[in-house]
Design a protein around this motif. Structure first.
Motif, PDB file in Angstrom:
ATOM      1  N   UNK A  87       0.875  -1.166   0.000  1.00 32.74           N
ATOM      2  CA  UNK A  87       0.000   0.000   0.000  1.00 32.74           C
ATOM      3  C   UNK A  87       0.912   1.215   0.000  1.00 32.74           C
ATOM      4  N   UNK A  88       0.409   2.400  -0.281  1.00 28.63           N
ATOM      5  CA  UNK A  88       1.298   3.560  -0.312  1.00 28.63           C
ATOM      6  C   UNK A  88       2.127   3.686   0.965  1.00 28.63           C
ATOM      7  N   UNK A  89       3.439   3.630   0.779  1.00 32.69           N
ATOM      8  CA  UNK A  89       4.355   3.821   1.896  1.00 32.69           C
ATOM      9  C   UNK A  89       4.699   2.589   2.695  1.00 32.69           C
ATOM     10  N   UNK A  90       4.040   1.441   2.450  1.00 32.49           N
ATOM     11  CA  UNK A  90       4.275   0.274   3.304  1.00 32.49           C
ATOM     12  C   UNK A  90       4.216  -1.021   2.500  1.00 32.49           C
ATOM     13  N   UNK A  91       5.126  -1.941   2.853  1.00 32.39           N
ATOM     14  CA  UNK A  91       5.161  -3.288   2.276  1.00 32.39           C
ATOM     15  C   UNK A  91       5.228  -4.293   3.413  1.00 32.39           C
ATOM     16  N   UNK A  92       4.329  -5.267   3.361  1.00 30.58           N
ATOM     17  CA  UNK A  92       4.339  -6.341   4.361  1.00 30.58           C
ATOM     18  C   UNK A  92       4.860  -7.614   3.692  1.00 30.58           C
ATOM     19  N   UNK A  93       5.829  -8.244   4.352  1.00 23.79           N
ATOM     20  CA  UNK A  93       6.470  -9.410   3.760  1.00 23.79           C
ATOM     21  C   UNK A  93       6.750 -10.458   4.821  1.00 23.79           C
ATOM     22  N   UNK A  94       7.175 -11.619   4.365  1.00 22.95           N
ATOM     23  CA  UNK A  94       7.563 -12.674   5.300  1.00 22.95           C
ATOM     24  C   UNK A  94       8.879 -12.351   6.004  1.00 22.95           C
ATOM     25  N   UNK A  95       9.556 -11.277   5.595  1.00 25.10           N
ATOM     26  CA  UNK A  95      10.758 -10.806   6.291  1.00 25.10           C
ATOM     27  C   UNK A  95      10.457  -9.624   7.194  1.00 25.10           C
TER      28      UNK A  95
ATOM     29  N   UNK B 262       8.840   0.308   5.232  1.00 28.98           N
ATOM     30  CA  UNK B 262       8.236   1.546   4.757  1.00 28.98           C
ATOM     31  C   UNK B 262       9.207   2.263   3.825  1.00 28.98           C
ATOM     32  N   UNK B 263       8.637   3.009   2.889  1.00 26.74           N
ATOM     33  CA  UNK B 263       9.436   3.792   1.942  1.00 26.74           C
ATOM     34  C   UNK B 263       8.516   4.757   1.229  1.00 26.74           C
TER      35      UNK B 263
END
Length: 377
Positions: A177-185, A189-190
């Motif tokens: 989503x804008x500004x955030x990535x959710x991952x298995x690691x 944020x960026x």
């Protein structure tokens, strides 16, 4: 813990790595996420042909020329082994020769293709006359060839070691989503996230991708040993490619080539077969390919398709070959143009190729995308 970077990239294929390079050389902190332990998609299954000659006039030709320079930089900086002596496209008959002659006399001059048409003694000088059974050869002198299975890992190593790019392999990006990535690691944020998901149209940002109505192209490919000491150092093509590549396909003379294929070898048209051959650093040849399109790539190969490609290769090479490996290539295809760069939300982008020329134009395309993103900030 949430990790912050300047740019997050999903996908470590050639598009993802090219975006990482363009950003990192600007001093940005970049993280790349790849679901497998090493890239396994189109960027390592291909021929390693970075072709300028086959690109149509306009933006694709200019991107290919600029990408050639970037590949040259990577060769110097990352130690990539790249053959920069060009390609040979062989005319097997008078109709194909007529098309190549028309291309050289008109389009090549008008748009600055760096090519030469070899016939007679000049053709007999190529590999000691090994290819003199052809009518002519178009020498595309700006074309390059590399071994993708080694070049992509070498580029990753350079980006990590020299430019500080952070890689997360065997990591699934679950959601963006804008500004955030959710991952298995973990969560990251960026201010900018770019999804370079290849032919995966389902995992991330499926709705904006679906609006493009893209398909997937599946290819049958081979690795083989020539049964003579060929020592091939150039990428090879034939006139069959002229009805597929934009540099030639819209010329009036291409209609004659297509009509001849439909009359004499309709199975080649039906299965999208046009011969490409690339040498590996180990004296072997990568041979292909066929093209089958759909929503999902079928896992089943047709032995007859491989046999047709082997027959074409042996005719072109003038020698027998021994197959040592078979696999499927796969890439995203048939979108609204050759590529798409979507921005479904502020700070969130999708970069997709819709043709099989990511190695040829991807580096410069990524440079353009990164420049556009950061000029807006």
């Amino acid at each position: 813990m949430t990790h912050h970077r300047d740019l997050l990239i999903v996908g470590a294929g050639i598009l993802g790595l090219s975006h990482a390079y363009a950003a990192a050389r600007r001093g940005l902190k970049v993280s790349v996420f790849e679901r497998t332990a090493t890239p396994l998609g189109a960027s390592v299954r291909n021929f390693g042909q970075a072709l300028v000659t086959g690109q149509p006039p306009g933006q694709m030709l200019e991107l290919a020329k600029a990408s050639r320079d970037i590949w040259g930089d990577w060769s110097r900086l990352a130690g990539l082994q790249i053959k920069r002596n060009g390609s040979y496209l062989f005319a097997r008959n008078e109709t194909e020769e007529h098309l190549l002659e028309a291309f050289c006399n008109n389009r090549a001059v008008e748009h600055g293709y760096n090519v030469a048409l070899l016939r007679g003694a000049a053709l007999r000088d190529v590999y000691g006359g090994q290819f003199s059974h052809h009518r002519a050869a178009l020498h595309g002198m700006d074309d390059q060839q590399l071994y993708s299975r080694e070049a992509i890992p070498a580029l990753i190593d350079y980006l990590r070691r020299e430019l500080g790019v952070e890689f997360h392999f065997s990591t699934l990006a679950r959601d963006v989503e804008p500004g955030r990535l959710r991952s298995t690691a973990g969560d990251f944020t960026a201010p900018q996230i770019i999804v370079c998901s290849g032919h995966d149209y389902q995992t991330l940002l499926a709705e904006p991708i679906a609006a493009l109505d893209p398909q997937i192209c599946r290819l049958q490919m081979l690795r083989a040993k020539p049964l003579i000491n060929l020592n091939l150092q150039h990428a090879l093509l034939t006139g069959l490619s002229c009805v597929h590549y934009g540099a030639f396909a819209d010329l009036p003379e291409a209609a004659g080539v297509q009509a001849q294929i439909l009359r004499d070898a309709p199975h080649l048209h039906e299965h999208g077969i046009h011969l490409l051959i690339s040498p590996t650093p180990y004296g072997e040849l990568i041979i292909g390919d066929s093209h089958h399109y759909g929503r999902d790539p079928s896992p089943f190969n047709a032995e007859q398709v491989d046999n047709w490609m082997i027959e074409l290769a042996e005719q072109t090479l003038g020698c027998k070959v021994q197959v040592v490996e078979r696999w499927q290539g796969v890439y995203g295809s048939r979108g609204p143009g050759p590529f798409s760069f979507l921005r479904p939300a502020p700070g969130l982008s999708v970069a997709l190729m819709h043709t099989g020329v990511g190695m040829s134009v991807g580096p410069a395309l990524a440079e353009r995308n990164i420049a556009q993103l950061w000029e807006q900030e």
